[in-house]
Design a protein around this motif. Sequence first.
Motif, PDB file in Angstrom:
ATOM      1  N   LYS A  37       0.275 -75.191 -11.813  1.00  0.00           N
ATOM      2  CA  LYS A  37       0.153 -73.734 -11.655  1.00  0.00           C
ATOM      3  C   LYS A  37      -0.757 -73.380 -10.481  1.00  0.00           C
ATOM      4  CE  LYS A  37      -1.823 -69.746 -14.136  1.00  0.00           C
ATOM      5  NZ  LYS A  37      -0.930 -68.658 -13.716  1.00  0.00           N
TER       6      LYS A  37
ATOM      7  N   VAL B 223      -6.719 -66.575 -27.019  1.00  0.00           N
ATOM      8  CA  VAL B 223      -7.373 -67.048 -25.793  1.00  0.00           C
ATOM      9  C   VAL B 223      -8.900 -67.011 -25.924  1.00  0.00           C
ATOM     10  CG1 VAL B 223      -7.704 -66.596 -23.345  1.00  0.00           C
ATOM     11  CG2 VAL B 223      -5.421 -66.376 -24.326  1.00  0.00           C
TER      12      VAL B 223
ATOM     13  N   ASP C 220     -12.530 -71.434 -11.829  1.00  0.00           N
ATOM     14  CA  ASP C 220     -12.674 -70.016 -12.155  1.00  0.00           C
ATOM     15  C   ASP C 220     -12.254 -69.769 -13.609  1.00  0.00           C
ATOM     16  OD1 ASP C 220     -12.687 -67.296 -12.304  1.00  0.00           O
ATOM     17  OD2 ASP C 220     -11.025 -66.985 -10.881  1.00  0.00           O
TER      18      ASP C 220
ATOM     19  N   ALA D   6     -11.503 -67.169 -15.080  1.00  0.00           N
ATOM     20  CA  ALA D   6     -10.392 -66.202 -15.172  1.00  0.00           C
ATOM     21  C   ALA D   6      -9.046 -66.916 -15.029  1.00  0.00           C
ATOM     22  CB  ALA D   6     -10.550 -65.128 -14.096  1.00  0.00           C
ATOM     23  N   ALA D   7      -9.000 -67.917 -14.157  1.00  0.00           N
ATOM     24  CA  ALA D   7      -7.754 -68.669 -13.978  1.00  0.00           C
ATOM     25  C   ALA D   7      -7.426 -69.460 -15.239  1.00  0.00           C
ATOM     26  CB  ALA D   7      -7.879 -69.621 -12.782  1.00  0.00           C
TER      27      ALA D   7
ATOM     28  N   ARG E 106      -8.298 -68.601 -18.313  1.00  0.00           N
ATOM     29  CA  ARG E 106      -7.837 -67.596 -19.295  1.00  0.00           C
ATOM     30  C   ARG E 106      -6.358 -67.299 -19.099  1.00  0.00           C
ATOM     31  NH1 ARG E 106     -11.657 -64.739 -22.194  1.00  0.00           N
ATOM     32  NH2 ARG E 106      -9.949 -63.474 -22.989  1.00  0.00           N
ATOM     33  N   GLU E 107      -6.002 -67.031 -17.864  1.00  0.00           N
ATOM     34  CA  GLU E 107      -4.619 -66.669 -17.560  1.00  0.00           C
ATOM     35  C   GLU E 107      -3.671 -67.814 -17.934  1.00  0.00           C
ATOM     36  OE1 GLU E 107      -3.936 -64.834 -13.570  1.00  0.00           O
ATOM     37  OE2 GLU E 107      -2.174 -66.168 -13.551  1.00  0.00           O
ATOM     38  N   PHE E 108      -4.097 -69.050 -17.587  1.00  0.00           N
ATOM     39  CA  PHE E 108      -3.281 -70.217 -17.909  1.00  0.00           C
ATOM     40  C   PHE E 108      -3.115 -70.370 -19.421  1.00  0.00           C
ATOM     41  CE2 PHE E 108      -3.403 -74.772 -19.106  1.00  0.00           C
ATOM     42  CZ  PHE E 108      -2.124 -75.115 -18.699  1.00  0.00           C
TER      43      PHE E 108
ATOM     44  N   ALA F 122      -3.284 -68.109 -21.718  1.00  0.00           N
ATOM     45  CA  ALA F 122      -2.408 -67.060 -22.241  1.00  0.00           C
ATOM     46  C   ALA F 122      -0.939 -67.472 -22.083  1.00  0.00           C
ATOM     47  CB  ALA F 122      -2.681 -65.738 -21.517  1.00  0.00           C
ATOM     48  N   GLU F 123      -0.605 -68.054 -20.936  1.00  0.00           N
ATOM     49  CA  GLU F 123       0.753 -68.559 -20.719  1.00  0.00           C
ATOM     50  C   GLU F 123       1.101 -69.686 -21.687  1.00  0.00           C
ATOM     51  OE1 GLU F 123       0.556 -67.935 -15.866  1.00  0.00           O
ATOM     52  OE2 GLU F 123       1.225 -69.856 -16.689  1.00  0.00           O
TER      53      GLU F 123
END
Lengths: 378, 378
Positions: B292, B327, B363, B365-366, B368-370, B372-373
Amino acid sequence: MTPAADPQGLTRVPVALAERSYDILIGSGLVRGAGATLAERFPGRAVAIVTDAHVGEIHGPALEASLSGAGIRHHRITVAPGEATKRFAVLEEVVDQILAHRLERGDIVLALGGGVVGDLAGFAAAIVRRGMGFVQMPTSLLAQVDSSVGGKTGINSRHGKNLIGAFYQPGLVLADTDVLDTLSTREFRAGYAEVAKYGLIDDPGFFAWLETNWRGVFQGGRDRVHAIATSCRAKAAVVARDETETGDRALLNLGHTFGHALEAATAYDGARLVHGEGVAIGMCQAFRFSAKLGLCAPMDAVRMANHLKAVGLPTELSEIPGGVGDVDRLMAAIGQDKKVARGKLTFILARGIGESFIARDVDPAAVREFLAEELARD
Amino acid sequence: MTPAADPQGLTRVPVALAERSYDILIGSGLVRGAGATLAERFPGRAVAIVTDAHVGEIHGPALEASLSGAGIRHHRITVAPGEATKRFAVLEEVVDQILAHRLERGDIVLALGGGVVGDLAGFAAAIVRRGMGFVQMPTSLLAQVDSSVGGKTGINSRHGKNLIGAFYQPGLVLADTDVLDTLSTREFRAGYAEVAKYGLIDDPGFFAWLETNWRGVFQGGRDRVHAIATSCRAKAAVVARDETETGDRALLNLGHTFGHALEAATAYDGARLVHGEGVAIGMCQAFRFSAKLGLCAPMDAVRMANHLKAVGLPTELSEIPGGVGDVDRLMAAIGQDKKVARGKLTFILARGIGESFIARDVDPAAVREFLAEELARD
């Protein structure tokens, strides 16, 4: 300018242990200069102050003000004063609080207190995240000249004192000589027994200096700093030669095999006997035992005991309130002492003042006979 | 002639750590040859066998017969099976029993069991008398290729797994490949995740060998010994470069930051997720996260997941019974993981199979986003 910011005002004793080397700073004003010192040596590190209720009340606010002033995040973890604090349940609580404050591996556990706090906090620092930063700020004479130097940390077991622990070196020791003014005479004397020990082990000149200058050590100022620095240097040299006590380091146990047995026999009740008093009697016993075995002139045993007596330390079993039981009880305590190697007894004996040596394979029967005589003395 | 007395029948993997160097012996018959091996390597030492009720029942009698046959004094200390055993109360009990049996500093704590027993017993060995002798006899594949090598010992805290412990090297590891026949397929698979890890970290040839030969590893014999020895050699090399995880050693955590978070999110309930399964999913996540971020070809993430799937390991969050929460819960678990340095997140990421590297300052935030996916995958 604070004393901590003025290296000229402090005595520095380096402890040489390769990548685990560290400094002992000795002098005035180190508590109130702690923030500046830590910010310089360990920038960006948070601090968990482990202290006992008594010491925390006296010195906690000044230390915390200093840390805050240097912008250091800090948390205070308070334990009960006394040897009983060196147990699993308290260790678990301290470890839990360090983790609850989310301290990381590079952050610092700072022991503010005497030997109990230093041993407990150091062991916690050794095992949280398999090893955090660790700074000793010893507040008793005993801790300044002995327990804060050398990396022995640990707790007690029902089977004996200090049977559970780790060798874990601090990153820095700050020995503030001002804080010793808050000690009782009894506490100061107990620490003095360990100071005298360094003379008795291998420095007859230092022992003679103490015989002449001990009042100055008790009083404070230059003589006190000299005695503490000499003691730390002596301990640092031994520790540097033998970090994990496989050889020479055992010399530091002069008086301790007998002394620990006396502490065990008095159930670690500080009202009856504190560690330094046990060591004082234990050293006298080590010399009397050496004299009995024909290793040392009887006059040396008398001379060293006379000096300890002069400063007000106990030198005989009969001085321990409530007694210490019989020979069997003392022998059992000696047998569980961790300085036993493969069933044989190891003692530090002496050929004279400043001529101590490690005697392995000491005959338990000779120890029994000696202890029976000691119990019969009055 | 027993296999232990015949070095030709065993594979020896040395772990080079200066004065803490030791051997891993891998092969058949090591349990019944243990007495002879220990008598030769550690003459005159008594042994405290720490084991769990399950393993002790299966392998305890053969080990004890072997020790008795060699004239070695031994005592068995039994703990409950399972991760919940890695806690202060059980540690205290084990330590107390070692001392009650009057074992000395030179005597041996022998861990007979999987990772839980090895971690607990090793930590006890590290702290009793500030360090006793320690021998690992790992009985799970996971322990043979991972936890018994490298000296990480410890227990869990309510704040996270393995947050309390010591780096403490064994004096010898005896990996008897016969005992793995008593494992369930699920347990064997979980250990296999760590075997595959060594290929994924830096040995693409070994990973390719596993893709072809994994059935032989599960079956036993020569392929199994080869896979275990290759894994131990890989781990030993990393540990020799970085004993206390200040650098390279973190590579061994491939899959472990995500994996530990999953174990925490399932409350260390082995019925839902065992460590190796968490690592299997975690490694897949590390590769998917790398893909990703554009660090690694998506095909490599698919290929490595396909192999783990082929051997029957889970590769997706959705395969964990009961789920792992949201998450926030996973991020909280990751934040308390001890591989955090000064508030930043550290992950082991990959540029391809056999090309893992340490990514500091990831990071949050990255992540977290991962995650969530990942939670949305089905």
